[in-house]
Write a protein that holds these residues in place. Structure first.
Motif: not given
Length: 226
Positions: A162-180
């Motif tokens: 589920f890559p981020d619409g704006a940040g792609g893989f990196a943006g999504a990775l930061i979001k998922f890491l932040s969630v947990f």
């Protein structure tokens, strides 16, 4: 950190299953060899699997309705090496999916790769790097880093799916890491401390087995008796 049933796209689920499968097959052979070479270690082997099952079944609510949990795979990796934990961890995840609804069958490959493959190998690597400082430091590092490695791998798996619409893989990775991160980092520290306590108990009740497995060095007296 269990990825729920049906959460991954089918292609991703199949890919992670294919990636994890060789490690599981190799792990099954390692378990058979372990039991054949050291049949007296079967009780400790079962205890390592049970410890992983119980610890990884504990769920702590995280942000956005998800949850974090310890893994317990670091201790088993120290005792029996990572290949054994690849197989034991897969069994744990399978029974949790079937009996507890943690994770799922379609996501079993992804969960296995993060918790039963990456986690044990990273934990064992930190054990080798830090055990010379002290056994307690080594156990703490193995347990805590196996936990964090699982968390980081699962976050990467979700970011790939589920890559981020704006940040792609990196943006999504930061979001998922932040969630947990808020729950997972304290959990990793607590898991490391628990591992030190459990290992000390094992040292008092199963010292010959730990020595035979190569986890602890034999004392001078034991060498003389041999």
């Amino acid at each position: 950190m269990h990825i729920a049933e049906g959460f991954l796209p089918p292609a991703h689920a199949l890919l992670w299953t294919a990636v994890a499968a060789p490690f599981v097959v190799h792990g099954a052979a390692a378990v058979v060899n372990q039991v054949r070479r050291h049949p007296e270690s079967r009780l400790l082997l079962g205890a390592a699997g049970a410890f992983t099952f119980v610890l990884s079944a504990i769920k702590l609510p995280s942000l956005t309705g998800s949850s974090s949990h310890p893994t317990g795979v670091g201790l088993g990796a120290v005792l029996f090496r990572p290949p054994v934990m690849a197989f034991l961890g897969t069994l744990v995840l399978l029974f949790q999916a079937l009996l507890l609804g943690h994770g799922g069958i379609t996501t079993l490959g992804a969960n296995t790769f993060s918790m039963a493959v990456v986690g044990p190998w990273v934990g064992y690597g930190f054990w080798l790097l830090t055990k010379k400082l002290s056994t307690s430091v080594g156990i703490f590092a193995a347990m805590a880093m196996a936990d964090l490695a699982t968390y980081c791998t699962t976050s990467a798996q979700l970011a790939l799916a589920f890559p981020d619409g704006a940040g792609g893989f990196a943006g999504a990775l930061i979001k998922f890491l932040s969630v947990f991160a808020i729950t997972q980092i304290p959990l990793a520290v607590m898991e490391g401390l628990l591992g030190v306590v459990v290992f000390r108990v094992l040292t008092s009740v199963a010292l010959p087995e730990l020595t035979q497995l190569g986890v602890l060095r034999p004392t001078a007296r034991e060498k003389a008796d041999a």
